[in-house]
Structures are given as structure tokens and as C-alpha cells.
Design a protein around this motif. Sequence first.
Motif, PDB file in Angstrom:
ATOM      1  N   THR A  96       1.055  -1.312  -0.042  1.00  0.00           N
ATOM      2  CA  THR A  96       0.068   0.159   0.092  1.00  0.00           C
ATOM      3  C   THR A  96       1.039   1.354   0.025  1.00  0.00           C
ATOM      4  O   THR A  96       2.201   1.166   0.304  1.00  0.00           O
ATOM      5  N   VAL A  97       0.224   2.503  -0.252  1.00  0.00           N
ATOM      6  CA  VAL A  97       1.048   3.606  -0.288  1.00  0.00           C
ATOM      7  C   VAL A  97       1.712   3.846   1.152  1.00  0.00           C
ATOM      8  O   VAL A  97       2.692   4.018   1.430  1.00  0.00           O
ATOM      9  N   LYS A  98       0.973   3.587   2.242  1.00  0.00           N
ATOM     10  CA  LYS A  98       1.520   3.815   3.643  1.00  0.00           C
ATOM     11  C   LYS A  98       2.652   2.690   3.864  1.00  0.00           C
ATOM     12  O   LYS A  98       3.788   2.949   4.298  1.00  0.00           O
ATOM     13  N   GLU A  99       2.574   1.551   3.367  1.00  0.00           N
ATOM     14  CA  GLU A  99       3.527   0.527   3.651  1.00  0.00           C
ATOM     15  C   GLU A  99       4.808   1.168   2.730  1.00  0.00           C
ATOM     16  O   GLU A  99       5.948   0.787   3.193  1.00  0.00           O
ATOM     17  N   HIS A 100       4.682   1.579   1.523  1.00  0.00           N
ATOM     18  CA  HIS A 100       5.721   1.846   0.788  1.00  0.00           C
ATOM     19  C   HIS A 100       6.611   2.850   1.584  1.00  0.00           C
ATOM     20  O   HIS A 100       7.984   2.993   1.621  1.00  0.00           O
ATOM     21  N   LEU A 101       5.844   3.903   2.370  1.00  0.00           N
ATOM     22  CA  LEU A 101       6.798   5.158   3.080  1.00  0.00           C
ATOM     23  C   LEU A 101       7.133   4.371   4.328  1.00  0.00           C
ATOM     24  O   LEU A 101       8.179   4.658   4.626  1.00  0.00           O
ATOM     25  N   GLN A 102       6.408   3.573   4.998  1.00  0.00           N
ATOM     26  CA  GLN A 102       7.064   2.958   6.173  1.00  0.00           C
ATOM     27  C   GLN A 102       8.079   1.904   5.976  1.00  0.00           C
ATOM     28  O   GLN A 102       9.413   1.985   6.623  1.00  0.00           O
ATOM     29  N   MET A 103       8.107   1.551   4.893  1.00  0.00           N
ATOM     30  CA  MET A 103       9.539   0.302   4.643  1.00  0.00           C
ATOM     31  C   MET A 103      10.664   1.097   4.350  1.00  0.00           C
ATOM     32  O   MET A 103      11.561   0.717   4.699  1.00  0.00           O
ATOM     33  N   ALA A 104      10.589   2.324   3.585  1.00  0.00           N
ATOM     34  CA  ALA A 104      11.805   3.188   3.346  1.00  0.00           C
ATOM     35  C   ALA A 104      12.269   4.006   4.182  1.00  0.00           C
ATOM     36  O   ALA A 104      13.405   4.405   4.067  1.00  0.00           O
ATOM     37  N   ALA A 105      11.469   4.333   5.074  1.00  0.00           N
ATOM     38  CA  ALA A 105      11.654   5.283   6.015  1.00  0.00           C
ATOM     39  C   ALA A 105      12.956   4.922   7.119  1.00  0.00           C
ATOM     40  O   ALA A 105      13.083   3.961   7.483  1.00  0.00           O
ATOM     41  N   MET A 121       3.230  13.664   3.897  1.00  0.00           N
ATOM     42  CA  MET A 121       1.832  13.898   3.758  1.00  0.00           C
ATOM     43  C   MET A 121       1.441  15.340   3.774  1.00  0.00           C
ATOM     44  O   MET A 121       0.581  15.565   2.822  1.00  0.00           O
ATOM     45  N   ASP A 122       2.057  16.305   4.205  1.00  0.00           N
ATOM     46  CA  ASP A 122       1.812  17.603   4.027  1.00  0.00           C
ATOM     47  C   ASP A 122       2.360  18.033   2.680  1.00  0.00           C
ATOM     48  O   ASP A 122       1.418  19.041   2.020  1.00  0.00           O
ATOM     49  N   PHE A 124       2.302  15.849  -0.090  1.00  0.00           N
ATOM     50  CA  PHE A 124       1.663  15.314  -1.209  1.00  0.00           C
ATOM     51  C   PHE A 124       0.181  15.011  -0.327  1.00  0.00           C
ATOM     52  O   PHE A 124      -0.182  13.760   0.045  1.00  0.00           O
ATOM     53  N   PRO A 125      -0.500  15.737  -0.178  1.00  0.00           N
ATOM     54  CA  PRO A 125      -1.942  15.788   0.372  1.00  0.00           C
ATOM     55  C   PRO A 125      -2.682  14.650  -0.263  1.00  0.00           C
ATOM     56  O   PRO A 125      -3.605  14.259   0.137  1.00  0.00           O
ATOM     57  N   ARG A 126      -2.528  14.163  -1.748  1.00  0.00           N
ATOM     58  CA  ARG A 126      -3.361  13.356  -2.412  1.00  0.00           C
ATOM     59  C   ARG A 126      -3.038  12.089  -1.959  1.00  0.00           C
ATOM     60  O   ARG A 126      -3.614  11.164  -2.285  1.00  0.00           O
ATOM     61  N   LEU A 127      -1.567  11.888  -1.444  1.00  0.00           N
ATOM     62  CA  LEU A 127      -1.277  10.437  -0.887  1.00  0.00           C
ATOM     63  C   LEU A 127      -2.021  10.303   0.332  1.00  0.00           C
ATOM     64  O   LEU A 127      -2.418   9.030   0.696  1.00  0.00           O
ATOM     65  N   GLN A 128      -2.399  11.297   1.171  1.00  0.00           N
ATOM     66  CA  GLN A 128      -2.959  11.031   2.498  1.00  0.00           C
ATOM     67  C   GLN A 128      -4.388  10.491   2.253  1.00  0.00           C
ATOM     68  O   GLN A 128      -4.788   9.446   2.745  1.00  0.00           O
ATOM     69  N   GLU A 129      -4.997  10.698   0.928  1.00  0.00           N
ATOM     70  CA  GLU A 129      -6.304   9.908   0.695  1.00  0.00           C
ATOM     71  C   GLU A 129      -6.254   8.604   0.276  1.00  0.00           C
ATOM     72  O   GLU A 129      -7.146   8.124  -0.028  1.00  0.00           O
ATOM     73  N   ARG A 130      -4.861   8.249  -0.156  1.00  0.00           N
ATOM     74  CA  ARG A 130      -4.624   6.848  -0.972  1.00  0.00           C
ATOM     75  C   ARG A 130      -4.121   5.929  -0.123  1.00  0.00           C
ATOM     76  O   ARG A 130      -3.406   5.270  -0.550  1.00  0.00           O
ATOM     77  N   GLY A 149       8.131  10.660  -2.577  1.00  0.00           N
ATOM     78  CA  GLY A 149       7.865  10.595  -1.031  1.00  0.00           C
ATOM     79  C   GLY A 149       8.707   9.569  -0.332  1.00  0.00           C
ATOM     80  O   GLY A 149       9.137   9.624   0.538  1.00  0.00           O
ATOM     81  N   ARG A 150       8.772   8.393  -1.331  1.00  0.00           N
ATOM     82  CA  ARG A 150       9.284   7.091  -0.672  1.00  0.00           C
ATOM     83  C   ARG A 150      10.949   7.366  -0.403  1.00  0.00           C
ATOM     84  O   ARG A 150      11.748   6.930   0.240  1.00  0.00           O
ATOM     85  N   ALA A 151      11.383   8.194  -1.607  1.00  0.00           N
ATOM     86  CA  ALA A 151      12.818   8.636  -1.514  1.00  0.00           C
ATOM     87  C   ALA A 151      13.189   9.792  -0.309  1.00  0.00           C
ATOM     88  O   ALA A 151      14.023   9.448   0.243  1.00  0.00           O
TER      89      ALA A 151
END
Length: 237
Positions: A96-105, A121-122, A124-130, A149-151
Motif C-alpha cells: 500500500t501507499v503507507k507501506e511503501h513509506l514505512q518500508m523506506a523510512a 503527507m503535508d 503530497f496531500p493526495r497521498l493522504q487520501e490513498r 515521497g518514498r525517496a
Amino acid sequence: MRNSLLEVKNLNTLYGRSHILHDLSFRLGKGQSMSLMGRNGMGKTTTLKSILGIVPPRSGHVHFDGEDISKLPTWKRMRRDIAYVPEGRGIFHNLTVKEHLQMAARPDSNGKTSWDFERVMDTFPRLQERLSNLGTELSGGEQQMLAIGRALVTNPRLMILDEATEGLAPLIRADIWKVIATIRESGISTLVVDKNIKALKKLCDYHVVIVKGKIHFDGSSKELDENLETVETALSV
């Protein structure tokens, strides 16, 4: 160059017997932004992959913040606080979008976290919805936002973006350019591959144009303006 972050020296890269890069050399300063331009097949992506060690050069050196990283494997180079947004975005179909960001952080090599989940999230507010959507359920523009965002959550000192706005709708392209400007303003050095000379002139301090694996032009935005006709000819099909 004083305060040089990335220095590429005399890179020669081959695919089999095909000699792609010919003694390629350039420098990028800390906190600066550089564009890398050229027609398709001229060696732009090969340059990026050579810097990262994905395609090891036959000869030459890559220095990052004064350290010769030429012999390091790709994962160790990235751990020097380098982030890569590849052409095609590299989105995982099963995350998921959230997992992409958590995995890379992760924090940077000094333990600092300037870019965290909330800041992305601030930005890319569109990602907040996804957040619960799989990466492959996103539009092309949203996937590019996710890749950037992942980078960012790796807290890089250098961000490398290959074909930053390729294939995106005009409004999404404008959003991506604004984000790249924000990244640069935050102090992250950026190396950007794209075809939009007008946008790159505004965003970047320096510009490199590659023709058949060789440096055709290397200069500031002012020098680019002074040689615009020559550069446009080199970029035209």
C-alpha cells in the motif's frame, strides 16, 4: 569545486562491446541542483546507473562528499544518503501507499530525520487520501508522488530523479516541479533528468547535456541561455 557533493570523473561505461559513456565528468555542489539532458539513447540513464553502481563503469571514479565510492555496491552507496527515483517509478504491486513509506523510512547517516511521514503527507496531500490503496491502484502522477515521497523518507543529501515528469498530465507536471523546488529549498542536492528546458532553467543551477555519451554542454543557467540554440539543436530529434 569547493563544497562539491558529487564528483564524476572520466566515467567509461559499456554494455558488452557497446561503449556508452566516454570519459564523462561533472560536479554537483552541496545544496545545488543540476539537470541532465539529452535525446533518448544518449546515455542519461546509464550515467545515473553508473553513479549508483547499478551498471559498474569500466573505468573512472565517483566521489560523494569527498569519498571515492566507485568500488562500493549499490546498497552501500545509497546508505551514504543518496535517493533514487527511477524512470518507471519502481512501485511495488503488493504494498500500500503507507507501506511503501514505512518500508523506506530511515534517518540520515547522522541520525537526523528532516523528512518524516507527516512531512511527506503535508507535501503530497493526495497521498493522504490513498494510504490504504496499493501502489498500482494509483494514477501515474500519484505513483510519481509516491516514488518521490518514498525517496524523501530516507532523508537523502542527494536526490536523483530520472525522467521526473515523463508521461504526466500538464497539471501534475506543474505539481511535481513545485515539489522538486521545495526539495531543493530544503537543502537537498538534486540531479534531475527531464526534457523541459524552460522548467529546468528555473529550477537548476547547472546543466549538463549529453550527446552520444559525451558532454556536449556543461554550464550555468545563464550560460545555457547564451548557448540555447546550440543546446536545443543537440536535444532535437
